[in-house]
Design a protein around this motif. Structure first.
Motif, PDB file in Angstrom:
ATOM      1  N   TRP A 185      33.439  74.522   9.373  1.00  0.00           N
ATOM      2  CA  TRP A 185      32.194  74.775  10.084  1.00  0.00           C
ATOM      3  C   TRP A 185      30.940  74.336   9.334  1.00  0.00           C
ATOM      4  CZ3 TRP A 185      32.803  74.898  14.880  1.00  0.00           C
ATOM      5  CH2 TRP A 185      33.819  75.604  15.504  1.00  0.00           C
ATOM      6  N   ALA A 186      31.032  73.936   8.077  1.00  0.00           N
ATOM      7  CA  ALA A 186      29.844  73.456   7.360  1.00  0.00           C
ATOM      8  C   ALA A 186      29.346  72.167   7.998  1.00  0.00           C
ATOM      9  CB  ALA A 186      30.167  73.231   5.888  1.00  0.00           C
ATOM     10  N   GLY A 187      28.042  72.029   8.151  1.00  0.00           N
ATOM     11  CA  GLY A 187      27.451  70.839   8.756  1.00  0.00           C
ATOM     12  C   GLY A 187      27.070  69.802   7.716  1.00  0.00           C
ATOM     13  N   ALA A 188      26.134  68.933   8.087  1.00  0.00           N
ATOM     14  CA  ALA A 188      25.655  67.882   7.191  1.00  0.00           C
ATOM     15  C   ALA A 188      24.209  67.583   7.531  1.00  0.00           C
ATOM     16  CB  ALA A 188      26.498  66.619   7.323  1.00  0.00           C
ATOM     17  N   ASN A 189      23.442  67.223   6.517  1.00  0.00           N
ATOM     18  CA  ASN A 189      22.033  66.934   6.737  1.00  0.00           C
ATOM     19  C   ASN A 189      21.814  65.437   6.947  1.00  0.00           C
ATOM     20  OD1 ASN A 189      19.509  68.116   7.147  1.00  0.00           O
ATOM     21  ND2 ASN A 189      18.838  67.681   5.067  1.00  0.00           N
ATOM     22  N   SER A 190      20.648  65.100   7.449  1.00  0.00           N
ATOM     23  CA  SER A 190      20.280  63.730   7.762  1.00  0.00           C
ATOM     24  C   SER A 190      18.773  63.623   7.554  1.00  0.00           C
ATOM     25  CB  SER A 190      20.643  63.433   9.225  1.00  0.00           C
ATOM     26  OG  SER A 190      20.197  62.169   9.630  1.00  0.00           O
ATOM     27  N   PRO A 191      18.188  62.409   7.342  1.00  0.00           N
ATOM     28  CA  PRO A 191      18.752  61.065   7.398  1.00  0.00           C
ATOM     29  C   PRO A 191      19.808  60.811   6.318  1.00  0.00           C
ATOM     30  CG  PRO A 191      16.368  60.974   7.575  1.00  0.00           C
ATOM     31  CD  PRO A 191      16.732  62.371   7.143  1.00  0.00           C
ATOM     32  N   GLY A 192      20.544  59.704   6.537  1.00  0.00           N
ATOM     33  CA  GLY A 192      21.706  59.473   5.715  1.00  0.00           C
ATOM     34  C   GLY A 192      22.785  60.455   6.129  1.00  0.00           C
ATOM     35  N   PHE A 193      23.631  60.794   5.174  1.00  0.00           N
ATOM     36  CA  PHE A 193      24.690  61.763   5.437  1.00  0.00           C
ATOM     37  C   PHE A 193      24.872  62.598   4.194  1.00  0.00           C
ATOM     38  CE2 PHE A 193      29.231  63.015   5.472  1.00  0.00           C
ATOM     39  CZ  PHE A 193      29.235  63.763   6.638  1.00  0.00           C
ATOM     40  N   ALA A 194      24.521  63.882   4.289  1.00  0.00           N
ATOM     41  CA  ALA A 194      24.576  64.788   3.145  1.00  0.00           C
ATOM     42  C   ALA A 194      25.326  66.045   3.569  1.00  0.00           C
ATOM     43  CB  ALA A 194      23.173  65.135   2.652  1.00  0.00           C
ATOM     44  N   PRO A 195      26.670  66.070   3.429  1.00  0.00           N
ATOM     45  CA  PRO A 195      27.452  67.215   3.895  1.00  0.00           C
ATOM     46  C   PRO A 195      27.240  68.460   3.050  1.00  0.00           C
ATOM     47  CG  PRO A 195      28.851  65.641   2.741  1.00  0.00           C
ATOM     48  CD  PRO A 195      27.508  64.995   2.866  1.00  0.00           C
ATOM     49  N   ASP A 196      27.243  69.611   3.725  1.00  0.00           N
ATOM     50  CA  ASP A 196      27.009  70.895   3.079  1.00  0.00           C
ATOM     51  C   ASP A 196      28.303  71.478   2.525  1.00  0.00           C
ATOM     52  OD1 ASP A 196      24.254  70.901   3.866  1.00  0.00           O
ATOM     53  OD2 ASP A 196      24.911  71.422   5.887  1.00  0.00           O
ATOM     54  N   VAL A 197      28.183  72.269   1.472  1.00  0.00           N
ATOM     55  CA  VAL A 197      29.342  72.900   0.859  1.00  0.00           C
ATOM     56  C   VAL A 197      29.796  74.088   1.705  1.00  0.00           C
ATOM     57  CG1 VAL A 197      28.533  72.186  -1.415  1.00  0.00           C
ATOM     58  CG2 VAL A 197      28.028  74.505  -0.602  1.00  0.00           C
ATOM     59  N   THR A 198      30.919  74.683   1.308  1.00  0.00           N
ATOM     60  CA  THR A 198      31.483  75.820   2.046  1.00  0.00           C
ATOM     61  C   THR A 198      30.628  77.068   1.900  1.00  0.00           C
ATOM     62  OG1 THR A 198      33.726  74.958   1.859  1.00  0.00           O
ATOM     63  CG2 THR A 198      33.489  77.329   2.216  1.00  0.00           C
ATOM     64  N   SER A 199      30.178  77.347   0.695  1.00  0.00           N
ATOM     65  CA  SER A 199      29.380  78.550   0.473  1.00  0.00           C
ATOM     66  C   SER A 199      28.018  78.413   1.148  1.00  0.00           C
ATOM     67  CB  SER A 199      29.170  78.789  -1.030  1.00  0.00           C
ATOM     68  OG  SER A 199      28.230  79.823  -1.243  1.00  0.00           O
ATOM     69  N   TYR A 200      27.618  79.463   1.848  1.00  0.00           N
ATOM     70  CA  TYR A 200      26.258  79.529   2.383  1.00  0.00           C
ATOM     71  C   TYR A 200      25.500  80.644   1.668  1.00  0.00           C
ATOM     72  CZ  TYR A 200      22.707  78.520   5.946  1.00  0.00           C
ATOM     73  OH  TYR A 200      21.561  78.122   6.599  1.00  0.00           O
ATOM     74  N   ASP A 201      25.722  80.709   0.360  1.00  0.00           N
ATOM     75  CA  ASP A 201      25.069  81.717  -0.480  1.00  0.00           C
ATOM     76  C   ASP A 201      23.555  81.666  -0.329  1.00  0.00           C
ATOM     77  OD1 ASP A 201      25.345  83.578  -3.029  1.00  0.00           O
ATOM     78  OD2 ASP A 201      23.764  82.142  -3.461  1.00  0.00           O
ATOM     79  N   TYR A 202      22.998  80.445  -0.275  1.00  0.00           N
ATOM     80  CA  TYR A 202      21.585  80.216   0.044  1.00  0.00           C
ATOM     81  C   TYR A 202      20.628  80.785  -0.991  1.00  0.00           C
ATOM     82  CZ  TYR A 202      18.201  78.688   3.579  1.00  0.00           C
ATOM     83  OH  TYR A 202      17.226  78.010   4.279  1.00  0.00           O
ATOM     84  N   ASP A 203      21.171  81.228  -2.153  1.00  0.00           N
ATOM     85  CA  ASP A 203      20.346  81.924  -3.142  1.00  0.00           C
ATOM     86  C   ASP A 203      19.611  83.087  -2.479  1.00  0.00           C
ATOM     87  OD1 ASP A 203      19.351  82.335  -5.752  1.00  0.00           O
ATOM     88  OD2 ASP A 203      17.500  81.277  -5.275  1.00  0.00           O
ATOM     89  N   ALA A 204      20.297  83.764  -1.564  1.00  0.00           N
ATOM     90  CA  ALA A 204      19.714  84.858  -0.796  1.00  0.00           C
ATOM     91  C   ALA A 204      19.767  86.158  -1.595  1.00  0.00           C
ATOM     92  CB  ALA A 204      20.471  85.020   0.525  1.00  0.00           C
ATOM     93  N   PRO A 205      18.983  87.162  -1.200  1.00  0.00           N
ATOM     94  CA  PRO A 205      18.994  88.439  -1.913  1.00  0.00           C
ATOM     95  C   PRO A 205      20.374  89.104  -1.944  1.00  0.00           C
ATOM     96  CG  PRO A 205      17.058  88.294  -0.536  1.00  0.00           C
ATOM     97  CD  PRO A 205      17.902  87.106  -0.189  1.00  0.00           C
ATOM     98  N   ILE A 206      21.150  88.971  -0.863  1.00  0.00           N
ATOM     99  CA  ILE A 206      22.528  89.460  -0.830  1.00  0.00           C
ATOM    100  C   ILE A 206      23.427  88.240  -0.972  1.00  0.00           C
ATOM    101  CG2 ILE A 206      24.262  90.718   0.502  1.00  0.00           C
ATOM    102  CD1 ILE A 206      21.899  91.933   2.108  1.00  0.00           C
ATOM    103  N   SER A 207      24.296  88.240  -1.967  1.00  0.00           N
ATOM    104  CA  SER A 207      25.094  87.050  -2.276  1.00  0.00           C
ATOM    105  C   SER A 207      26.121  86.771  -1.191  1.00  0.00           C
ATOM    106  CB  SER A 207      25.805  87.223  -3.619  1.00  0.00           C
ATOM    107  OG  SER A 207      26.924  88.088  -3.475  1.00  0.00           O
ATOM    108  N   GLU A 208      26.791  85.629  -1.319  1.00  0.00           N
ATOM    109  CA  GLU A 208      27.806  85.224  -0.360  1.00  0.00           C
ATOM    110  C   GLU A 208      28.853  86.319  -0.146  1.00  0.00           C
ATOM    111  OE1 GLU A 208      31.223  81.736   0.263  1.00  0.00           O
ATOM    112  OE2 GLU A 208      30.196  81.954  -1.658  1.00  0.00           O
ATOM    113  N   SER A 209      29.225  87.013  -1.200  1.00  0.00           N
ATOM    114  CA  SER A 209      30.278  88.033  -1.118  1.00  0.00           C
ATOM    115  C   SER A 209      29.718  89.437  -0.931  1.00  0.00           C
ATOM    116  CB  SER A 209      31.147  87.994  -2.379  1.00  0.00           C
ATOM    117  OG  SER A 209      30.370  88.236  -3.538  1.00  0.00           O
ATOM    118  N   GLY A 210      28.431  89.563  -0.603  1.00  0.00           N
ATOM    119  CA  GLY A 210      27.863  90.868  -0.306  1.00  0.00           C
ATOM    120  C   GLY A 210      27.440  91.664  -1.521  1.00  0.00           C
TER     121      GLY A 210
END
Length: 808
Positions: A332-357
């Motif tokens: 389900w990970a997407g990719a950014n554009s222009p060009g092609f820049a695929p996203d990694v599996t983790s959507y940790d996002y450096d958010a206040p609550i980490s990927e694993s909660g």
């Protein structure tokens, strides 16, 4: 008396629903006992009365009273269902009062007409859990959502109609949008605040100004949403630079921007047009997403807190994107554009609550800051966290070689895409036989999406990586009838911009250019056997496995295929499987799709929720299209998200390379004004060329730093030139040490990212861009950074345009 009796029955019914939901939520949940007690002991919030959420003068009104939205962005498909309640509680404990969420169309309708709102897709259950935790809900049902999610949430099967116009008034597209929106409303329309539920607002489309200008299309989506949620407050979000392009008079307008932005400047245009409108930042970006082959992205907590503090002090509502990012499970990970820049599996996002909660230092600083805005109420208790475990190292003992486990072939005269074979995800193998070639030739694949490996008679020849624009390989001489295999792995479809119409596999043709009697001859290869390698657990599990030890002749080689192992767990809990020694592929544990791995990093581990593990033996399958260096793994207590092993340099300058502008004549010499916002300059006369050099001569503040958030060139009609084919040929300085501030950020369609030179590099600074073709240019548009201080704002500059490459 009768009214009291009915209300009592209603409360009893709500309590029964809560206990039923708790039973469903806690069944087979592997989390600490303390966390389960928190869930069970949550006091019921009796919301049986119908309410109202409207727009007042310079404020939102909740049941007639002023209300500031403090929303936490969470995405239910990115979180294991047994953990939903704990994640919501973590947001509540910060001081938030609302959960903001996207609805991913492609997750719910993976085949046309087949809707799934069960398990991790149970949108209504997630909304009810929000309500039980005294949290309101902002619903964002697309149809397009972006979110760094595969194709921005649009289902791949739309591409089976090759001429479809996505996010436009295409009859088929709009028909399918209507069906989807009605299906979503069938799940949650009865959960609006007018019906006694938690949903207070619903969004219409998503950041459409970054895609195009079509108020009629946006209006049609609005009409669908309004019909499905009568009486609910509707809004649309966009950027300060483009929200007027598609802003509808009868919708609330909200802005999206990131940490560090000049808040007043972001709302200035809106306040000018609607002085009495309530203000809201509907996406305040707390961090950023990671891409394969780039550094792990982080953002300072201080910048996030400063922005939120300023907004709350001015009664500006917000949604913190992301408060908890979660995981891009499976493919389900997407990719950014222009060009092609695929996203990694983790959507940790450096958010206040980490990927694993887990709570991060950002979390505690944010909780302290939001504590000042509780209107005399006490912040909720922080729920118990899930304690991660380690798993001892284990070896993989079985594998199924890919080329021995191919499905039945389809025969085709011409090349076709995955979608034309009714395949949405996974890999695809194209096979044909070759004419005799007595000397080396050149193989051209037009175009392979996304990662391609080429084999001749089973021997690996080379790879083509779409990220790098690779299309050609030197090809050796071969006998007549030699077998050519082209294995293409599809990564996430582009999720942003016009390139979301992203077909997979080989999208045009394959050519061999050889020497015939001293002259080049190009052959368009035909007559293919095609093998569709679907990304499903059943497909991988159905392969014929054998002991790895039986591959005696191949020991030491990296063999593509499916690898299988088991590992034992005494007491299931969260862990992070380590894949540092593996190649590239997808991982399943106990049938759950964990996501992608790729040796280049920065991510080297995959998060396994403890609720997906079993006491005793657990199975792991790894489909590796490259093959591991060593088939082993282990479970770590901490993730590895910042371990970059990419060989390609992150900067656009070879060692010792120096741009030579001596003898070059600029087409424009000028100065930008200080401050935020877009600026436009026109050339004295139109100029034609393919290569442009932008040279920054000085900064507004007199310091060394130079930064550009976005840049456009104007064509002969004064319109913005498409930046899809742009490539950075050179940049004298790029700061890629922490945040990725490389030169390609000036055309990544993201106003909050930027090119930045390093602090020590001195002016002048230069960027050279290959436009991908020859164009007539009439001007340039420049956007500095969004902060009020405008760090790295450029003052004096020159522009050069050439038909031939610049000299280095």
């Amino acid at each position: 008396m009768r009214r009291k009796f009915i209300r009592s029955l209603s409360s009893m019914a709500c309590l029964f629903c809560l206990l039923s939901a708790q039973a469903r939520t806690t069944h087979n949940v592997s989390m600490p006992v303390e966390t389960q007690k928190d869930i069970i002991n949550t006091p019921h919030i009796a919301w049986e009365r119908k309410g109202d959420f409207t727009v007042g003068k310079s404020t939102f009104l909740l049941n007639g009273e002023p209300f500031v939205i403090k929303a936490a962005e969470l995405h239910y498909p990115r979180i294991p269902k047994p953990y939903w309640d704990q994640r919501i509680k973590l947001c509540k404990a910060l001081g938030m009062n609302t959960i903001c969420l996207y609805v991913f169309w492609n997750s719910h309708e993976q085949r046309p007409g087949e809707f799934d709102f069960t398990g991790q897709n149970d949108l209504a259950e997630f909304c009810r859990l929000c309500q039980q935790n005294d949290m309101y809900v902002i619903l964002r049902p697309g149809p397009y959502v972006c979110a760094e999610w595969e194709m921005g949430g649009l289902p791949w099967w739309l591409l089976k109609k090759k001429d479809i116009r996505l996010r436009e008034r295409d009859p088929y597209f709009m028909e399918r949008v209507g069906i989807f929106e009605k299906a979503v409303a069938g799940q949650v329309a009865n959960l609006t605040i007018q019906n006694g539920g938690p949903i207070i607002m619903v969004q219409v489309e998503n950041e459409y100004g970054s895609y195009g200008e079509d108020k009629e299309y946006v209006s049609q989506v609005r009409d669908m949403v309004r019909a499905n949620y009568p009486g609910v407050t509707l809004f649309q979000c966009d950027w300060a630079s483009n929200f007027t392009l598609n802003g509808l008079d009868d919708l609330v307008w909200t802005m999206n921007f990131g940490t560090g932005a000049n808040v007043d400047q972001q709302f200035a245009k809106l306040k000018e047009l609607r002085p009495d409108s309530p203000l809201m930042c509907s996406e305040f970006w707390s961090g950023w997403f990671d891409k394969w082959g780039a550094n792990h992205e982080t953002r300072p907590a201080a910048d996030m807190i400063q922005g939120l503090d300023e907004m709350l002090s001015k009664n500006i509502s917000f949604s913190l994107y992301m408060t908890h990012g979660g995981t891009n499970w499976g493919h389900w990970a997407g990719a950014n554009s222009p060009g092609f820049a695929p996203d990694v599996t983790s959507y940790d996002y450096d958010a206040p609550i980490s990927e694993s909660g887990q709570t991060t230092p950002k979390y505690w600083e944010l909780r302290k800051a939001l504590g000042k805005y509780m209107n005399g109420k006490k912040q909720a208790k922080v729920p118990a966290l899930i304690k991660p475990i380690s798993i001892p190292a284990f070896q993989f003992t079985e594998m199924a070689p890919l080329f021995e486990n191919l499905p039945a072939a389809k025969k085709d005269r011409n090349i076709r895409t995955m979608e034309e074979y009714d395949q949405g995800f996974g890999s695809i193998l194209y096979r044909t036989t070759l004419p005799e070639m007595k000397s080396p030739s050149l193989l051209t694949v037009n175009d392979a999406h996304d990662y391609t490996q080429v084999f001749l008679d089973g021997k690996y020849i080379g790879k083509l990586d779409r990220r790098n624009g690779e299309k050609q390989l030197e090809f050796p001489a071969c006998r007549k009838g030699a077998q050519l295999d082209i294995l293409v792995e599809a990564m996430g479809r582009i999720n942003f911009g016009r390139a979301i119409k992203d077909f997979k596999g080989i999208t045009r043709n394959v050519e061999l250019t050889m020497d015939v009697d001293g002259r080049p001859f190009t052959c368009d290869l035909k007559d293919w056997e095609v093998y569709n390698l679907e990304d499903t657990y059943d497909f991988y599990k159905g392969m014929k496995f054998r002991p790895i030890s039986s591959l005696k002749d191949d020991l030491g080689q990296r063999i593509p295929g499916c690898y299988r192992a088991t590992f034992n767990v005494k007491k299931p809990s969260d862990t992070f499987l380590n894949f540092e020694t593996w190649g590239k592929g997808l991982v399943y544990v106990n049938g759950y799709a964990l996501g992608r791995i790729w040796e280049i990093g920065p991510q080297q581990t995959l998060y396994i929720p403890g609720c997906w593990l079993k006491e005793g033996e657990n199975e792991v399958l790894v489909f590796d299209i490259v093959g591991p260096r060593e088939a082993k793994s282990e479970g770590l207590k901490e993730p590895l998200l910042d371990q970059l092993l990419v060989k390609k340099p992150l900067i656009h300058r070879n060692e010792g390379e120096q741009l030579d502008l001596s003898g070059e004549k600029e087409v424009l010499s000028g100065s930008f004004k200080p401050g935020n916002g877009w600026q436009e300059v026109k050339f004295d006369q139109p100029v034609t060329g393919r290569y442009i050099c932008f040279e920054a001569l000085s900064a507004q503040d007199g310091k060394n730093l130079a930064c550009i958030a976005e840049m456009y060139l104007l064509n002969e009609d004064g319109e913005r030139l498409s930046r899809e084919p742009w490539i950075v040929n050179y940049a004298d300085s790029e700061d890629v040490s922490h945040v990725n501030c490389s030169a390609d950020k000036i055309f990544d369609l993201q106003e909050s990212t930027y090119w930045s030179t390093t602090q020590e590099a001195q002016y002048p600074h230069a960027i050279v861009i290959d436009l991908g073709g020859t164009h007539t240019l009439t001007g340039l548009q420049y956007l500095p950074r969004m902060e009020s201080e405008v760090p790295g704002g450029i003052k004096d500059f020159k522009v050069y345009v050439k038909s031939q490459e610049f000299k280095f």
